[in-house]
Write an enzyme that holds these catalytic residues in place. Structure first.
Site, PDB file in Angstrom:
ATOM      1  N   LYS A  89       0.834  -1.214   0.000  1.00 45.74           N
ATOM      2  CA  LYS A  89       0.000   0.000   0.000  1.00 45.74           C
ATOM      3  C   LYS A  89       0.868   1.262   0.000  1.00 45.74           C
ATOM      4  O   LYS A  89       1.616   1.506   0.932  1.00 45.74           O
ATOM      5  CB  LYS A  89      -0.887   0.053   1.255  1.00 45.74           C
ATOM      6  CG  LYS A  89      -1.808   1.271   1.237  1.00 45.74           C
ATOM      7  CD  LYS A  89      -2.347   1.640   2.604  1.00 45.74           C
ATOM      8  CE  LYS A  89      -1.642   2.789   3.251  1.00 45.74           C
ATOM      9  NZ  LYS A  89      -1.801   4.089   2.576  1.00 45.74           N
ATOM     10  N   GLY A 128       7.571   5.273   7.375  1.00 40.59           N
ATOM     11  CA  GLY A 128       6.778   6.495   7.532  1.00 40.59           C
ATOM     12  C   GLY A 128       7.204   7.248   8.773  1.00 40.59           C
ATOM     13  O   GLY A 128       8.335   7.099   9.246  1.00 40.59           O
ATOM     14  N   SER A 129       6.280   8.033   9.313  1.00 41.90           N
ATOM     15  CA  SER A 129       6.636   8.910  10.433  1.00 41.90           C
ATOM     16  C   SER A 129       6.663   8.141  11.755  1.00 41.90           C
ATOM     17  O   SER A 129       6.072   7.058  11.882  1.00 41.90           O
ATOM     18  CB  SER A 129       5.615  10.043  10.529  1.00 41.90           C
ATOM     19  OG  SER A 129       4.347   9.490  10.807  1.00 41.90           O
ATOM     20  N   GLU A 174       5.151   8.940  14.503  1.00 43.19           N
ATOM     21  CA  GLU A 174       3.816   8.867  15.095  1.00 43.19           C
ATOM     22  C   GLU A 174       3.030   7.700  14.501  1.00 43.19           C
ATOM     23  O   GLU A 174       2.434   6.902  15.217  1.00 43.19           O
ATOM     24  CB  GLU A 174       3.053  10.194  14.872  1.00 43.19           C
ATOM     25  CG  GLU A 174       3.521  11.336  15.751  1.00 43.19           C
ATOM     26  CD  GLU A 174       5.000  11.728  15.529  1.00 43.19           C
ATOM     27  OE1 GLU A 174       5.468  11.672  14.361  1.00 43.19           O
ATOM     28  OE2 GLU A 174       5.683  12.043  16.509  1.00 43.19           O
ATOM     29  N   CYS A 205      14.467  10.568   4.626  1.00 42.60           N
ATOM     30  CA  CYS A 205      14.561  10.200   6.047  1.00 42.60           C
ATOM     31  C   CYS A 205      15.976  10.425   6.552  1.00 42.60           C
ATOM     32  O   CYS A 205      16.194  10.911   7.651  1.00 42.60           O
ATOM     33  CB  CYS A 205      14.135   8.762   6.242  1.00 42.60           C
ATOM     34  SG  CYS A 205      15.048   7.573   5.253  1.00 42.60           S
ATOM     35  N   GLY A 223       4.271   5.115  13.005  1.00 40.46           N
ATOM     36  CA  GLY A 223       4.972   3.872  13.357  1.00 40.46           C
ATOM     37  C   GLY A 223       4.529   3.356  14.721  1.00 40.46           C
ATOM     38  O   GLY A 223       4.353   2.147  14.915  1.00 40.46           O
TER      39      GLY A 223
HETATM   40  P1  NAD Z   1       3.105   8.805   7.360  1.00 40.87           P
HETATM   41  O1  NAD Z   1       3.468   8.066   8.601  1.00 40.87           O
HETATM   42  O2  NAD Z   1       2.116   9.886   7.445  1.00 40.87           O
HETATM   43  O3  NAD Z   1       2.526   7.785   6.257  1.00 40.87           O
HETATM   44  C1  NAD Z   1       3.256   6.686   5.792  1.00 40.87           C
HETATM   45  C2  NAD Z   1       2.299   5.601   5.348  1.00 40.87           C
HETATM   46  O4  NAD Z   1       1.581   5.093   6.474  1.00 40.87           O
HETATM   47  C3  NAD Z   1       1.220   6.056   4.366  1.00 40.87           C
HETATM   48  O5  NAD Z   1       1.010   5.029   3.427  1.00 40.87           O
HETATM   49  C4  NAD Z   1      -0.005   6.242   5.250  1.00 40.87           C
HETATM   50  O6  NAD Z   1      -1.227   6.127   4.548  1.00 40.87           O
HETATM   51  C5  NAD Z   1       0.176   5.121   6.254  1.00 40.87           C
HETATM   52  N1  NAD Z   1      -0.428   5.328   7.578  1.00 40.87           N
HETATM   53  C6  NAD Z   1      -0.641   6.497   8.234  1.00 40.87           C
HETATM   54  N2  NAD Z   1      -1.162   6.245   9.459  1.00 40.87           N
HETATM   55  C7  NAD Z   1      -1.232   4.894   9.577  1.00 40.87           C
HETATM   56  C8  NAD Z   1      -1.668   4.012  10.618  1.00 40.87           C
HETATM   57  N3  NAD Z   1      -2.126   4.471  11.795  1.00 40.87           N
HETATM   58  N4  NAD Z   1      -1.595   2.690  10.405  1.00 40.87           N
HETATM   59  C9  NAD Z   1      -1.112   2.193   9.246  1.00 40.87           C
HETATM   60  N5  NAD Z   1      -0.701   2.968   8.217  1.00 40.87           N
HETATM   61  C10 NAD Z   1      -0.774   4.308   8.394  1.00 40.87           C
HETATM   62  O7  NAD Z   1       4.485   9.286   6.755  1.00 40.87           O
HETATM   63  P2  NAD Z   1       4.713  10.222   5.462  1.00 40.87           P
HETATM   64  O8  NAD Z   1       4.371  11.614   5.841  1.00 40.87           O
HETATM   65  O9  NAD Z   1       4.064   9.586   4.296  1.00 40.87           O
HETATM   66  O10 NAD Z   1       6.303  10.069   5.250  1.00 40.87           O
HETATM   67  C11 NAD Z   1       7.255  10.897   5.823  1.00 40.87           C
HETATM   68  C12 NAD Z   1       7.913  10.230   7.009  1.00 40.87           C
HETATM   69  O11 NAD Z   1       8.461   8.978   6.617  1.00 40.87           O
HETATM   70  C13 NAD Z   1       9.079  11.027   7.541  1.00 40.87           C
HETATM   71  O12 NAD Z   1       9.050  11.018   8.951  1.00 40.87           O
HETATM   72  C14 NAD Z   1      10.295  10.267   7.037  1.00 40.87           C
HETATM   73  O13 NAD Z   1      11.469  10.466   7.782  1.00 40.87           O
HETATM   74  C15 NAD Z   1       9.800   8.865   7.115  1.00 40.87           C
HETATM   75  N6  NAD Z   1      10.622   7.990   6.265  1.00 40.87           N
HETATM   76  C16 NAD Z   1      11.454   7.066   6.843  1.00 40.87           C
HETATM   77  C17 NAD Z   1      12.295   6.271   6.061  1.00 40.87           C
HETATM   78  C18 NAD Z   1      13.244   5.265   6.665  1.00 40.87           C
HETATM   79  O14 NAD Z   1      13.764   4.413   5.927  1.00 40.87           O
HETATM   80  N7  NAD Z   1      13.540   5.305   7.947  1.00 40.87           N
HETATM   81  C19 NAD Z   1      12.270   6.428   4.678  1.00 40.87           C
HETATM   82  C20 NAD Z   1      11.428   7.383   4.125  1.00 40.87           C
HETATM   83  C21 NAD Z   1      10.599   8.152   4.932  1.00 40.87           C
END
Ligand code: NAD
Length: 476
Positions: free
Chosen positions: A176, A227-228, A230, A283, A232
């Site tokens: 997804k 992702g973020s 929060e 990231c 995570g």
């Molecule tokens: P986000 O957490 O808002 O969303 C990421 C994904 O998670 C999306 O597909 C979203 O729809 C889904 N999502 C959101 N809430 C969820 C939940 N409660 N349960 C399951 N899925 C959920 O992050 P973003 O704004 O899309 O991305 C930016 C963040 O990602 C930044 O903090 C960045 O540092 C991080 N990131 C980390 C890495 C890494 O390898 N460590 C790589 C790229 C980005």
């Protein structure tokens, strides 16, 4: 090449059980360089997720029983297909994500080569004991159906790593993407349909709700989440209900520590690139620069010069180096951090302006003399604005670099790599680089310490996160 709105929308479907599916609603996709709608694509409802999970479970036994070589062969053909579709995929990536076209192409090349690299890592049983009485072997078996959830900053590369890890180790997948960048990932699903058995690769577009349903679904055994912080934490809490395994690749607030013996002018382009590529939306971008007082002002000047030279614009323009912020919410956040930084009395050395007009553009901004407690230093800005902070004592620099809940990566810069390596070994991070930043490879584990994540991607360690260990103990 020009793909019109109608072409793109007409083209795309979800991938469920090896076939295209229309989904139960739609997602609007905005081009961040214009701020306007340019495509609409299907989005999955709960029924679609249930069908995809059923397909993944049905496909699992045969896929699991294929050899590593057999699975590697399918994945390598998929990588070849990515390369063959590089032009059209890169165009789509630039349209939905904003990054310059060449960097979009590079993302596809990197996704293909890192995935191929992972399929060359052997996973073999290990004999722990073998004597007259008994033989004990440690084996590894796949988990089942893996749910992979990705963010919007590098949708192809961040899908490819976990997708390859899950598939190569014998799991089936529900993938997804972020609702902001669903299109390339749906295309990946279409390419996968021709190469993998039905149900092995399922791709569903959808919002945060779909992510939540995946993390709660009893038919999914593992979540590979990027992702973020929060989100995570929410993923981990939801996964606890069914004790799903999780790999969490989360945010970072990477520090680069620049020692007193560097040639400031010579390293400024490298520091600039590692901070500002993809307009800081990486990231593992450098998000704080700690510079020794002896070279502080030279480095500030050199970084400001780099920022003034950088060409900001639409990713489709050939000379663009930095594209827009990917979405409106993130743009508003970064503008808020910029306003806060200006109010705090910090010195803006370059940039600092938000151009009027269409699109989510912010000039690359270098900030000096910034308050260590300001939002710009404490938060993950994830945008083109970077603070340069002064230090006099190396112990103090390490303490300040580590004074954060994040722990993704960091770097130390010096003309003496041994000296820098000693300091790098004191960073509380998953990766500490010397005289470089943002270098990853298929065979090297990458991931975060502290709140930057749990587990690692790439390497044998990353692959084993999609496997369960099993001890077979034989009394002779
Ligand atoms: P986000 O957490 O808002 O969303 C990421 C994904 O998670 C999306 O597909 C979203 O729809 C889904 N999502 C959101 N809430 C969820 C939940 N409660 N349960 C399951 N899925 C959920 O992050 P973003 O704004 O899309 O991305 C930016 C963040 O990602 C930044 O903090 C960045 O540092 C991080 N990131 C980390 C890495 C890494 O390898 N460590 C790589 C790229 C980005």
């Amino acid at each position: 090449m020009s793909l019109q709105h109608a072409d793109i929308a007409a083209d795309l479907t979800l991938t469920i059980d090896g076939e295209g599916a229309k989904g139960s609603s739609t997602l609007d996709v905005i081009n961040p360089a214009t701020g306007r709608l340019f495509a609409t694509c299907p989005a999955a409802g709960r029924d679609d997720l249930d069908r995809a999970v059923d397909a993944g479970r049905r496909a699992f036994p045969a896929w699991r029983d294929l050899s590593y070589d057999g699975r590697a062969d399918r994945i390598r053909r998929f990588c070849q297909s990515l390369r063959e579709h590089q032009e059209s995929l890169a165009y789509l990536l630039t349209m939905e994500q904003g990054k310059p076209l060449q960097q979009a192409k590079d993302e596809i090349t990197r996704a293909a080569s890192q995935s191929e690299g992972m399929t060359k890592i052997p996973i073999v049983p290990q004999v722990l004991e073998d004597n007259d009485q008994r033989r004990i072997e440690l084996q590894w078996f796949p988990l089942g159906v893996a749910g992979i959830i990705t963010p919007w900053n590098a949708p192809i590369n961040l899908a490819a790593g976990p997708l390859t890890s899950a598939l190569y180790t014998g799991n089936t997948v529900i993938l997804k993407p972020s609702p902001y960048t669903p299109l390339c990932t749906l295309k990946l699903g279409e390419l996968a349909r021709a190469l993998f058995p039905r149900g092995v690769v399922n791709v569903l577009a959808g919002g945060d709700d779909l992510g939540r349903w995946m993390t709660e679904h009893p038919g999914i055994d593992k979540i590979g989440f990027t992702g973020s912080v929060e989100s995570g934490k929410a993923v981990m809490a939801a996964a606890a209900k069914t004790l799903k395994r999780v790999t969490l690749e989360l945010g970072g607030n990477d520090a680069a520590i620049v020692l007193d013996d560097v040639d400031a002018k010579a390293i400024a382009p490298k520091l600039f690139f590692a901070s500002f590529v993809n307009s800081g939306q990486v990231c593992m971008a450098i998000k704080r620069i700690y510079a020794h007082e002896r070279i502080y002002s030279d480095l500030c000047d050199a970084l400001a010069e780099e920022a003034r030279k950088a060409k900001v614009g639409s990713g489709l323009d050939a000379d663009t180096q930095l594209g827009p912020i990917q979405n409106r919410a993130q743009y508003d956040r970064v503008v808020g951090i910029l306003d806060d930084t200006k109010r705090s009395g910090a010195r803006i050395l370059a940039g600092g302006e938000v151009p009027k007009g269409d699109g989510y553009f912010i000039e690359p901004t270098i900030v000096a003399d910034v308050d260590e407690h300001s939002r710009l230093v404490r938060e993950e800005q994830f945008g083109p604005i970077v603070p340069v902070l002064k230090f006099t004592d190396e112990d103090d620099a390490i303490r300040r670099a580590n004074d954060t809940r994040y722990g993704l990566s960091g770097s130390v810069w010096s003309s003496n790599p041994e000296r820098a390596a000693k300091l790098a070994s004191r960073l509380e991070v998953g990766t500490a680089w010397v005289n470089q930043h943002r270098a990853t490879s298929a065979t090297v584990p990458f991931g975060g310490a502290k709140e930057s994540g749990i587990g690692r991607v790439y390497s044998e360690m990353g692959l084993k996160a999609y496997l369960e260990p099993r001890v077979v103990s034989i009394l002779k």
